[in-house]
Design an enzyme around this catalytic site. Sequence first.
Site, short mmCIF file in Angstrom:
data_model
loop_
_atom_site.label_atom_id
_atom_site.label_comp_id
_atom_site.label_asym_id
_atom_site.label_seq_id
_atom_site.Cartn_x
_atom_site.Cartn_y
_atom_site.Cartn_z
N ARG A 1 14.25 -38.20 -2.78
CA ARG A 1 15.48 -38.99 -2.71
C ARG A 1 15.73 -39.71 -4.02
NH1 ARG A 1 14.32 -42.97 2.24
NH2 ARG A 1 16.60 -42.94 2.39
N MET B 1 22.34 -37.14 -7.35
CA MET B 1 21.78 -36.04 -6.58
C MET B 1 21.67 -36.35 -5.09
SD MET B 1 18.23 -34.19 -6.71
CE MET B 1 17.86 -34.96 -5.16
N GLY C 1 27.59 -39.66 -6.30
CA GLY C 1 27.83 -38.83 -7.49
C GLY C 1 26.53 -38.35 -8.06
N TYR D 1 41.54 -76.19 -18.49
CA TYR D 1 42.10 -75.41 -17.38
C TYR D 1 42.43 -73.99 -17.82
CZ TYR D 1 46.70 -76.04 -19.53
OH TYR D 1 47.75 -76.01 -20.40
N SER E 1 47.72 -74.78 -25.76
CA SER E 1 47.58 -73.77 -24.72
C SER E 1 47.40 -72.45 -25.44
CB SER E 1 48.81 -73.76 -23.82
OG SER E 1 48.67 -72.73 -22.88
P1 ADP Z 1 21.64 -41.40 0.32
O1 ADP Z 1 21.29 -42.12 -0.93
O2 ADP Z 1 22.76 -40.44 0.17
O3 ADP Z 1 21.79 -42.33 1.46
P2 ADP Z 1 19.03 -40.82 1.28
O4 ADP Z 1 17.96 -40.60 0.28
O5 ADP Z 1 19.06 -42.14 1.94
O6 ADP Z 1 20.40 -40.45 0.63
O7 ADP Z 1 18.86 -39.71 2.37
C1 ADP Z 1 19.85 -39.43 3.30
C2 ADP Z 1 19.29 -39.33 4.68
O8 ADP Z 1 18.25 -38.37 4.70
C3 ADP Z 1 18.64 -40.58 5.18
O9 ADP Z 1 19.55 -41.46 5.74
C4 ADP Z 1 17.72 -40.04 6.25
O10 ADP Z 1 18.45 -39.86 7.44
C5 ADP Z 1 17.31 -38.71 5.68
N1 ADP Z 1 15.98 -38.84 5.10
C6 ADP Z 1 15.61 -39.15 3.85
N2 ADP Z 1 14.27 -39.19 3.71
C7 ADP Z 1 13.77 -38.88 4.94
C8 ADP Z 1 12.46 -38.78 5.45
N3 ADP Z 1 11.38 -38.98 4.71
N4 ADP Z 1 12.32 -38.47 6.75
C9 ADP Z 1 13.42 -38.26 7.52
N5 ADP Z 1 14.67 -38.36 7.10
C10 ADP Z 1 14.85 -38.66 5.81
MG MG Z 2 20.69 -43.38 2.37
#
Ligand code: ADP
Ligand code: MG
Length: 959
Positions: free
Chosen positions: A131, A142, A140, A935, A848
């Site tokens: 993530r 990944m 925008g 002001y 002013s």
């Molecule tokens: P965003 O930044 O778009 O919110 P996230 O990284 O939060 O993206 O991931 C989107 C969704 O993916 C999360 O809300 C969750 O539901 C799911 N997710 C992410 N990591 C996990 C994980 N380790 N286990 C289960 N679901 C996950």
């Molecule tokens: Mg999220």
Amino acid sequence: MIIVSICHSEIDFYGWFVKIKALKILLEMEKDIMSKKYVYFFGGGQSEGSASLKNLLGGKGANLADMAELGLPVPPGFTVTTEACSEYCTLGKESLFDLIKPEIDDALAKLEETTNKTFGKGPKPLLVSVRSGAAVSMPGMMDTVLNLGLNDETVEAMIALTNNERFVMDSYRRFIQMFGNVVMGMEHHDFETQLDKVKSATGKVLDTDLDVDDLKEVIKLYKAVVKEVSGEDFPTDPMEQLWRGMAAVFGSWNNPRAIKYRQLNDIRSLWGTAVNVQTMVFGNSGDNSATGVAFTRDPSTGANEYFYGEYLINAQGEDVVAGIRTPQQITKAGSRAWATSQSVSEDVRGSEYPSLEEAMPVVFAELDAIRDKLEKHYKDMQDIEFTIEDGTLYMLQTRNGKRTAQAAVKIAYDLKTEGLISEKEAVLRVEPKQLDQLLHPVFVKESEVEAKTLTVGLPASPGAATGQVVFSADAAEAAKAEGRSVILCRVETSPEDIGGMDACCGILTARGGMTSHAAVVARGMGKCCVSGAGDISVDYEAGQFIVGDSVVKDGEWLSLNGSTGAVYLGKVDTVDPALDGAFGSIMELADKYRKIGVRTNADSPKDAEVAVKFGAEGIGLCRTEHMFFEGDRITSVRKLILVAEEVKELRKQMLYAEGKEKAALEAKVAIPLSQYNEALAELLPLQREDFTGIFKALGGLPCTVRLLDPPLHEFLPHEVKGQEDMAKDMGLTLAKVRHLVDSLHEFNPMLGHRGCRLGITYPEVTQMQVRAIVEAAASVEGSKPEIMVPLVGNVKELKSQKEIIVATIKEVEAETGKKIDVKIGTMIEVPRAAITADEIAEEAEFFSFGTNDLTQMGCGFSRDDAGKFLGDYVEKGIYEYDPFAVLDQSGIGKLVKYAVDAGRKTRPNIKLGICGEHGGDPASVEFCCNIGLDYVSCSPYRVPIARLAAAHAAIKAEK
Ligand code: ADP
Ligand code: MG
Ligand code: MG
């Protein structure tokens, strides 16, 4: 790694000295990099990171660490820092990976130990999500990859482990799809088409309808399409999957979408995005599993009645927001409200769409307790993501939730009342700029209910608008010039339409979503907008749009509700927003803490009234020229202009004439002079009336009136039609009018015969204006007029005008027998005035700062022409912002500061203010506060914004 090479050919001592020094520096840098920690572990009740490391771990990573530390159920994982991203961007992928590999290996080993699972192997395979997450939340970048670590081998182990083949296959196909899309650059539809193939072959509709065999087929097709489109086999080595996943996240930092987003939102000085690698938990493992998102308070109203959120049973990741199935509500109350709004019966709701509270009461109770804990911990409304795996709750994210202005105000006020935050924090919780959304009119409920709804588009930018429809930006601008309010209707808007978007009161587009050009720009302008109203078909040629069986033609009345997306035919009554309740309380607090006054720029009693209601403490700029255009005054003004030149010329000649010649000139000037005086005499009572109205509206608050400023030719018609009208009105020939217009033509009017230069040439104009002001003040008890001389660059200009002003005041005092306290001061808007402010302060009781002209003359940017290139300048970073919108602190700001200091030196109690457009810009307000102005003055609707910005500045300065 940094590679150091030293050339051995030179052996002179000094050369060696320098090289050894350079080598040392490089070694230091290398040591620095080597000693940096790039990977932070979280989970198992403790974390290496914390919320305070947000810049390093990104928002998501920092809060995951924080939640784990708080003892909340967070699947363990590790965060690779934003510094690693920055290193990735400068050193490249290979070097970064060499650098962090030992730490990644350690972290993975620890993760395996904590979870008792093995990455890439059975019997209990460790699967992870990859993530992204920067310090500021940034769409925008990944997308998330879930279920990483799956391949044909681990899939078998997972099946053996879970005894749930369908779930494993579902996870596998999701993984291939996400990894293919996000990491391998495949298109969404590459996969969608394959999925649809299987669905239509089996006659199934929902993803959840697919059985094991269907999913196996999907996986086969997915792998084939990956090979076909990308030219490579889907990677099976989990370690390769992981490295590629991380590289994709880091790489996405500089993709065009992300760069654009940072530009648009003015996000600067971030190191990069972090990568979070986290143990998977599975919301898709059956009907006792689910995934969801929730807000701890209502993000649109700020209400704290129930827990606002949605969830889906047997689903994973973004299924809830992706809209593939109808999500269910978290609470029973929320679910009932939803059912009512969707006309779903209570029976159907209960059986098909039960709330989490009803479906999984134990998990709900746990989540509700976490909601409370998180709010107490972060002391703010949270936006949370969670997953339930086989009845066990896991927290996957929390962050301060995005909210509307209305919600921001309410939540700040409530949190303060609940004792979670201090008064000052409550003030800081509301962004001054956001207030704009609250200050605009809304529809009268009854009137809106009765209106005929044409269609409903997207609620792209809040507020209410009623106006006549036009179909081009030019038409909108023309209508504004005529004082008509219009709604600009376009298929979609483009940057060329900016002028028209600014001129209209509401924007309607047929195409484009919530992030379309129209939506983004309208929100920026705080203007009502309904976008993507797909039912309407716009015909520019015919000047109309058709929706259903209605045809709406150019000029017809239309009303838009930017908060609901509704488009109504005809006029709907609007009311000014209510400024009481939470809003009023927050503004009271702002006033309590701000140290700088807030006035308004207003030219009419109505504007003055609005501004006072918004909390203005007086008028900082009352322009007198706007009054000159009203009604038939313009005729008197033109009459004046018509003879002014002649009077001026003859007077000049008279200076040197004697005897007969002088008598002849006197005779010659008599007629034009009498017309000149007649015109002034006509204007006097009208101006007096204006000021009387304004002074009354102000009820004893001070009012800075600026003497006539624009060049005279601005009062003349430049189009043939107007010139003909003027000729007819005044009994002149067209040629005479044209001659007059030509004779007043200036090559550079901004630097021409305007400001105090007019008063110096035509002292009677100054006399008339001062008389009108002072007579009005004499007639309204408690008036506090301040007379301001514009465009002074040399103290002698001010001196000469001041003599006239003082003499006129004396005259009126003698006539009325009243003592009237009038302050006399000047604009500081010519750079020379700023530099000689010490001299000018000898004469001026107040300054002013006219930062519009000061910017124009100081930077040498014509306000009328700079638009053509300033955009490029900002894009290239030559100027950080458009200097006409945000005060150029390091240049023009220095002139202001210099003049402040010089002025105070001469006259310690001199009153100092600013009346340029900048007076309502929060960053500029902060600057004005810091340099010690008394002001700021801004347009009426920006007064609350300036009050709040001033409070922010004062509170921040304390810290
Ligand atoms: P965003 O930044 O778009 O919110 P996230 O990284 O939060 O993206 O991931 C989107 C969704 O993916 C999360 O809300 C969750 O539901 C799911 N997710 C992410 N990591 C996990 C994980 N380790 N286990 C289960 N679901 C996950
Ligand atoms: Mg999220
Ligand atoms: Mg000016």
